[in-house]
Design a protein around this motif. Structure first.
Motif, PDB file in Angstrom:
ATOM      1  N   ASP A  85       3.727  -9.652   0.480  1.00 13.21           N
ATOM      2  CA  ASP A  85       3.700  -8.230   0.848  1.00 13.21           C
ATOM      3  C   ASP A  85       5.135  -7.720   0.973  1.00 13.21           C
ATOM      4  N   GLN A 189      -3.140  -5.855  -2.408  1.00  9.99           N
ATOM      5  CA  GLN A 189      -3.621  -5.958  -1.018  1.00  9.99           C
ATOM      6  C   GLN A 189      -5.086  -5.540  -0.907  1.00  9.99           C
ATOM      7  N   CYS A 370      -4.194  -9.551  -6.242  1.00  9.57           N
ATOM      8  CA  CYS A 370      -4.178 -10.395  -5.044  1.00  9.57           C
ATOM      9  C   CYS A 370      -5.271 -11.454  -5.204  1.00  9.57           C
ATOM     10  N   SER A 376      -4.978  -9.436   2.432  1.00  7.77           N
ATOM     11  CA  SER A 376      -3.544  -9.254   2.704  1.00  7.77           C
ATOM     12  C   SER A 376      -3.374  -8.965   4.198  1.00  7.77           C
ATOM     13  N   GLU A 381      -3.011 -14.538   2.014  1.00  3.72           N
ATOM     14  CA  GLU A 381      -2.560 -13.681   0.891  1.00  3.72           C
ATOM     15  C   GLU A 381      -1.930 -14.553  -0.204  1.00  3.72           C
TER      16      GLU A 381
END
Ligand code: HGY
Ligand code: MN
Ligand code: MN
Length: 405
Positions: A85, A189, A370, A376, A381
């Motif tokens: 992220d 995400q 993802c 996420s 993640e």
């Protein structure tokens, strides 16, 4: 190109906690990550500067007089978050600039890669701090300097502890007229690309959001002696309000989240006198978000009146929904198609620094699929090496074929 996933893993070792991946603004781990990012930018042939808020910015010159394509994302994280992220949107542009320099190719415009020092705002409850400061300077930060973190350290002291000067915030400002566009690559995400079997996506718009701090005040009392009808229980009232957020958001097909709830002087045998909680509301467009806010807060008032407690709401943060410019969507889509991937178009439910730039320059975003169900803000993640490599090739093509408008 540089092995971005191993670099992400390396950066992931710079964490505030030995138990999980948490990297908050200006901590020792954050500063170690900043130094590592600066080193990789230099290795890629970029001139590097650290701005007044601690963001790390690498620059690669373009043709004489060319404006700048600013690419960036953040290197702070949520608590117990995922390693990709923000970080992917820094490491991939660095790898692309490094590849251009290795090939001896000059980019069609000047390139800058910004590693924003604070986007999640986990330490001082700020949001998009570093990108806002680039555009608004001290105006957006000065009021936050007295905020304290969980250990009581003020924002200003945290800056001084790493050699930043709270009196020089304005020096973070850039001249947006020198930018021809802002571009952010980010993990999706979410599960959309996964569900469509697509590795990369073209972001069409970014949902707007607001965050609020709600305080419920009732009356503390003895858990054993106060009859139920006589209670003004702040915890029970807050619990009903939390469920009201969930119900209103679901009904409106939007999203509403209570991520933090704290009982003041909470004790097992005491009726809660005061409870504080956060409310995060998001929508693809601002009128729908504001209508959701109005509904939720009207319900809070009704719950408080019925339960004989007081409720206070304070808006801590708001960012408007942002469109991604059509001409940038086209160039992102062409780059994705050039590497044999299907350019799926999708909105972003998550917020990004691109929203802050959308007010002054056209913005574009590319998503990378993802893994792990699209999760996420969670240590699970993940991104596959294939998708990261495809994203790097698509980004290289996007940059090499970039034509400013
Ligand atoms: O909250 C967000 O959407 C972003 O991760 N800061
Ligand atoms: Mn995030
Ligand atoms: Mn992010």
């Amino acid at each position: 190109m540089d092995d971005v996933l191993s670099r992400a893993a390396e950066l992931g070792r710079h964490s505030d906690s030995p138990r999980n991946y948490t990297r908050t603004y200006l901590t020792p781990a954050h500063q170690a990550a900043a130094r590592q990012i600066a080193a990789w930018m230099r290795e890629a042939g970029m001139a590097v500067r650290v701005d007044a808020l601690g963001s790390v910015v690498g620059r690669c010159e373009g043709p004489p007089g060319a404006r700048t394509l600013l690419m960036g994302s953040h290197f702070d994280s949520v608590r117990d978050g995922g390693k990709y992220d923000g970080v992917l949107g820094i490491l991939l542009p660095i790898a692309v600039v490094g590849e251009l320099n290795r090939r001896g190719e000059r980019p069609p415009v000047a390139l800058e890669v910004a590693a924003f020092a604070d986007e999640e705002g986990a330490r001082f409850k700020t949001s998009f701090l570093a990108s806002r400061a680039m555009l608004e300077g001290a105006a957006s930060v000065r009021a936050l300097l007295d905020r304290r973190d969980a250990d009581g350290v003020t924002f200003a002291d945290a800056m001084r502890a790493v050699g930043l000067d709270p009196d020089r915030l304005d020096e973070a400002r850039i001249d947006p007229s020198k930018l021809c566009a802002y571009f952010e690559l980010h993990i999706e995400q979410g599960p959309v690309l996964l569900g469509q079997g697509a590795a990369l996506g073209v972001v069409t718009s970014i949902a707007g959001g607001s965050r609020h701090l709600v305080t419920v005040r009732g009356e503390a009392g003895h858990a054993g002696t106060v009859p139920m009808p006589m209670r003004r229980d702040a915890m029970a009232a807050a619990a009903e309000m939390v469920l009201a957020v969930e119900e209103c958001a679901a009904t409106d097909q939007l999203v509403g989240t209570v991520g933090m709830l704290e009982v003041k002087n909470g004790t097992g045998n005491v009726i809660a006198g005061e409870v504080g909680f956060t409310v995060d509301l998001r929508a693809p467009d601002d009128p729908r978000r504001r209508a959701l806010e109005d509904r939720v807060f009207a319900l809070f008032d009704a719950i408080a009146a019925r339960r004989g407690v007081r409720v206070e709401k304070s808006r801590r943060h708001e960012v408007r929904a942002a469109p991604c410019a059509e001409w940038l969507q086209e160039q992102v889509a062409a780059a994705i198609a050039s590497v044999g991937a299907e350019p799926v178009r999708l909105p972003s439910g998550a917020g990004h620094d691109a929203m802050i730039f959308a007010g002054v320059v056209d913005v574009g975003m590319m998503f990378v699929r993802c893994g792990a169900g699209g999760v996420s803000h969670n240590p699970a993640e993940t991104v596959t090496a294939e998708d990261a490599s495809l994203a790097a090739r698509a980004l290289l093509r996007f940059v090499r074929d970039f034509r400013a408008r």
